[in-house]
Design a protein around this motif. Structure first.
Motif, PDB file in Angstrom:
ATOM      1  N   UNK A 176       0.854  -1.189   0.000  1.00 58.48           N
ATOM      2  CA  UNK A 176       0.000   0.000   0.000  1.00 58.48           C
ATOM      3  C   UNK A 176       0.888   1.236   0.000  1.00 58.48           C
ATOM      4  N   UNK A 177       0.886   1.959  -1.133  1.00 63.12           N
ATOM      5  CA  UNK A 177       1.672   3.202  -1.240  1.00 63.12           C
ATOM      6  C   UNK A 177       0.908   4.248  -2.012  1.00 63.12           C
TER       7      UNK A 177
ATOM      8  N   UNK B 103       1.537   4.556   7.810  1.00 65.49           N
ATOM      9  CA  UNK B 103       2.722   5.368   8.137  1.00 65.49           C
ATOM     10  C   UNK B 103       2.782   6.696   7.391  1.00 65.49           C
ATOM     11  N   UNK B 104       1.953   6.849   6.328  1.00 67.41           N
ATOM     12  CA  UNK B 104       1.973   8.104   5.579  1.00 67.41           C
ATOM     13  C   UNK B 104       3.207   8.267   4.704  1.00 67.41           C
ATOM     14  N   UNK B 105       4.055   7.236   4.680  1.00 65.79           N
ATOM     15  CA  UNK B 105       5.279   7.295   3.871  1.00 65.79           C
ATOM     16  C   UNK B 105       5.025   6.632   2.517  1.00 65.79           C
ATOM     17  N   UNK B 106       6.015   6.684   1.639  1.00 68.91           N
ATOM     18  CA  UNK B 106       5.830   5.993   0.358  1.00 68.91           C
ATOM     19  C   UNK B 106       7.176   5.537  -0.204  1.00 68.91           C
TER      20      UNK B 106
ATOM     21  N   UNK C 263      -1.026  -7.396  -4.499  1.00 66.07           N
ATOM     22  CA  UNK C 263      -2.268  -6.643  -4.331  1.00 66.07           C
ATOM     23  C   UNK C 263      -1.821  -5.239  -3.941  1.00 66.07           C
ATOM     24  N   UNK C 264      -1.988  -4.294  -4.870  1.00 62.30           N
ATOM     25  CA  UNK C 264      -1.438  -2.957  -4.676  1.00 62.30           C
ATOM     26  C   UNK C 264      -2.549  -1.969  -4.346  1.00 62.30           C
ATOM     27  N   UNK C 265      -2.549  -1.486  -3.135  1.00 57.63           N
ATOM     28  CA  UNK C 265      -3.566  -0.555  -2.675  1.00 57.63           C
ATOM     29  C   UNK C 265      -3.071   0.873  -2.888  1.00 57.63           C
TER      30      UNK C 265
ATOM     31  N   UNK D 195       3.295  12.839   1.126  1.00 58.26           N
ATOM     32  CA  UNK D 195       2.585  12.262  -0.014  1.00 58.26           C
ATOM     33  C   UNK D 195       1.328  11.511   0.424  1.00 58.26           C
ATOM     34  N   UNK D 196       0.921  11.742   1.655  1.00 56.94           N
ATOM     35  CA  UNK D 196      -0.234  11.019   2.214  1.00 56.94           C
ATOM     36  C   UNK D 196      -0.821  11.836   3.349  1.00 56.94           C
ATOM     37  N   UNK D 197      -2.100  11.649   3.607  1.00 56.38           N
ATOM     38  CA  UNK D 197      -2.774  12.434   4.647  1.00 56.38           C
ATOM     39  C   UNK D 197      -2.595  11.843   6.048  1.00 56.38           C
TER      40      UNK D 197
END
Lengths: 404, 404
Positions: free
Chosen positions: A184-185, A190-193, A214-216, A340-342
């Motif tokens: 998941x990215x 964690x809000x990281x990528x 499985x890519x979320x 890059x994430x909330x």
């Protein structure tokens, strides 16, 4: 005499967010005078964009006349929406996905939970630790995870991939070969990528060992940096090894509207069996399509005005993320994510456990977050805050935390 | 190397209605001048009632303001809707069901497909023959049905309960004891039903042998006769052996709106494990609730004006049923159902097979129905027509059939 699915009994405790909800309800009852600020569950606070509202009114009126009324939808979604998705999310990035590879649903949570059904029970899954609990719990329910060890908080038949500050929250290729890999990215919690090059390593690995990813990509709209992939299909070879999950919940505020989609490429095959055909069969048999009015609202997300209005909502939330990151850093917290994430992932102070910090924050700042350990043992000592609150509440929550 | 769920490969052919859709599309392409009348799939044609439309507009506007905007719904449904259901569908019939026994979903098809997940794979199911394919297919996918015999068209580990004119389409108690019993009354596809006394026999039987009944009451609103049960919980002891599935699709025309609910009584337990708790966990983990606006539309179904308007729609369809029954009988057909359900089940003329009659009707009357054999081997030689068309089309279809 019927027997129940015993795998359900192996699940430790309750679903994380239901449990938090109950704790907060108890606190509110005890302290009706306190203003609790929820930065726990990843639910949005901004209302639907004007273009979405207008579209909904228009299509509700279509439902009042026999000539324009719509009954059962195609189980994989109306073509108008699948076309908008292909154009808006893939062709715009030079990624070649066709509309019969898109399966519209009522949300990424359902798809994340249901997708494992098309795979054998014998497959071994690999998950990040910490992780969005749905990936793991749904495999537990299906009987794919062995037994649970209370001490290590780990399942015997699951491959864990720790994501910690030591590896910049980028999982390493596992030593034991998995069959199904959940990624998941940008990452929840964690809000990281990771970068496109890092994701390419995973795609190459999956193709080499015969694993499926499985890519979320539910948080794709929050990406602000250039080298971060918006879809796994930007990586070469992903169509032979990856299924992608997407959501309208967080980009367009559809948490209460319910819309998502899953991409299953036609090149994804095992022993000549098409996974696209398996998923199509699953959906046709167990699902009756997302509501027509909701699918039209989804289409409006890709209109010019829709895109502009939604961009503003994302900017609003990402400004909240900045407020949280900067505020907590100035107060001496170690903070990750939020670019890059909330989501903001922070180290709990003074070696508190995640739940100790949850209670501490609720009691003393009346702020609700999510204990990191709820996402896996490597989350112990961490805590998740979301940027989905209102600006005013976010500022106030940060001020309260700074004063502790 | 990942493996797929091989059970999917055991499914013979395609999902029935997708297959019919393709046949009809091919016919339309070949004969663009012909007006095809669809009386096959059970989709409604009447638009949403005015009260539902007004409610939808009202709640769409709630979604445009932050103060009234709704995000994630409770996974088992909003209390306002569950209260309306309890009051409208149960207390009004002196049946004691509480709101925490109601689980709102996006449709009975999903629930009918998902409910088997909370039971062990080792359970043996009993199904009526003919049957709504979802009950059986979802058990095939889960691996609960053994192997398929092409000749008998039967699964080795399934108990079949023939429903034919010989037993008035009322299944007899099976000789072999099942664990899970699927019952649907008023019945899809035969349009027939059973009395409360007959259903009580099933409830007593299930309690005696320790079986669970999955009771599909999707067509309850079409009941016109007094001695027919509107809910299985009218029968004494049903709360310790039965789960009930309900739909808003056919009573309120929500096929494209998507709303249903499932009742899992708290008294339903196996070895002290509550099935209510298992289903709650299933829904909390894999589902994010029906859309807020749809749940408010569902609440409006129970309002005074909603009930009146919906009653008119049901009367409209049941008048169609009468037109079909009387028309076909006058043409010499043997016709069943159509009194307490919107389906008419007819014997094909001249010993035609179900599919022969399908093709014959499509070619010569340009009317689409559903081949009985698509619902099971005992459906061979039968054919289903639905009353969900418009009145004008229904009259025309019957006239065309009479002229053949």
């Amino acid at each position: 005499m019927y027997k129940i699915n015993d795998n359900y009994l192996k699940l430790p405790g309750r679903y994380l967010f239901s449990f938090i909800e109950k704790k907060v309800a108890a606190f509110r009852e005890k302290h009706p005078d306190k203003k609790v600020i929820p930065l726990g569950i990843g639910d949005v606070t901004q209302p639907l964009a004007p273009t979405i509202i207008n579209t909904l009114h228009y299509v509700v009126d279509e439902m009042k006349n026999a000539d324009t009324f719509k009954g059962y939808a195609p189980s994989s979604g109306y073509e108008f929406l699948r076309n908008a998705i292909v154009k808006g999310d893939y062709r715009s990035r030079d990624v070649d996905i066709s509309i019969d590879e898109i399966f519209v649903s009522d949300g990424a949570k359902c798809d994340a939970g249901n997708i494992q059904e098309i795979f054998s029970i014998d497959n071994k899954i690999a998950v990040c630790d910490p992780i969005y609990p749905v990936y793991l719990d749904t495999n537990v329910m299906a009987g794919r995870t062995g037994t649970y060890d209370e001490t290590t908080q780990r399942w015997s038949d699951v491959i864990y991939m720790p994501c910690t500050p030591d590896n910049n929250f980028a999982p390493e290729l596992p030593k034991e070969t998995p069959d199904i890999i959940y990624l998941c990215f940008p990452n929840n919690p964690t809000g990281t990528t990771i970068t496109k090059d890092q994701l390419q390593v995973w795609v190459d690995y999956a193709n080499r060992v015969g694993a499926v990813i499985i890519y979320d990509a539910a948080y794709e709209a929050y990406i602000s940096e250039d080298n971060v992939p918006h879809t796994i299909y930007e990586c070469e070879g992903a169509k032979t090894c990856a299924i992608e999950l997407k959501s309208f919940s967080k980009n367009a505020g559809f948490t209460g509207v319910r819309l998502g989609y899953t991409v299953v490429p036609k090149d994804l095959k095992r022993s000549n069996v098409s996974l696209n055909a398996l998923w199509a069969r699953r959906q046709a048999t167990k699902y009756n399509g997302a509501p027509y009015i909701v699918q039209r609202a989804g289409e409006a997300v890709y209109s010019k005005s829709g895109r502009e209005q939604i961009k503003k909502q994302i900017d609003y939330y990402m400004n909240n993320a900045k407020v949280i990151c900067e505020g907590l850093r100035s107060a001496g917290y170690h903070v990750f994510g939020g670019v890059n994430a909330p989501y903001i992932w922070l180290k709990t102070p003074n070696d508190m456990t995640s739940w100790e910090f949850f209670d501490y924050l609720l009691e003393n700042a009346n702020v609700v977050g999510t204990p990191g350990v709820g996402f896996g043992p490597q989350g112990e000592g961490y805590f998740r805050l979301t940027a989905f609150g209102t600006y005013e509440n976010t500022v106030e929550a940060v001020e309260r935390i700074k004063k502790l």
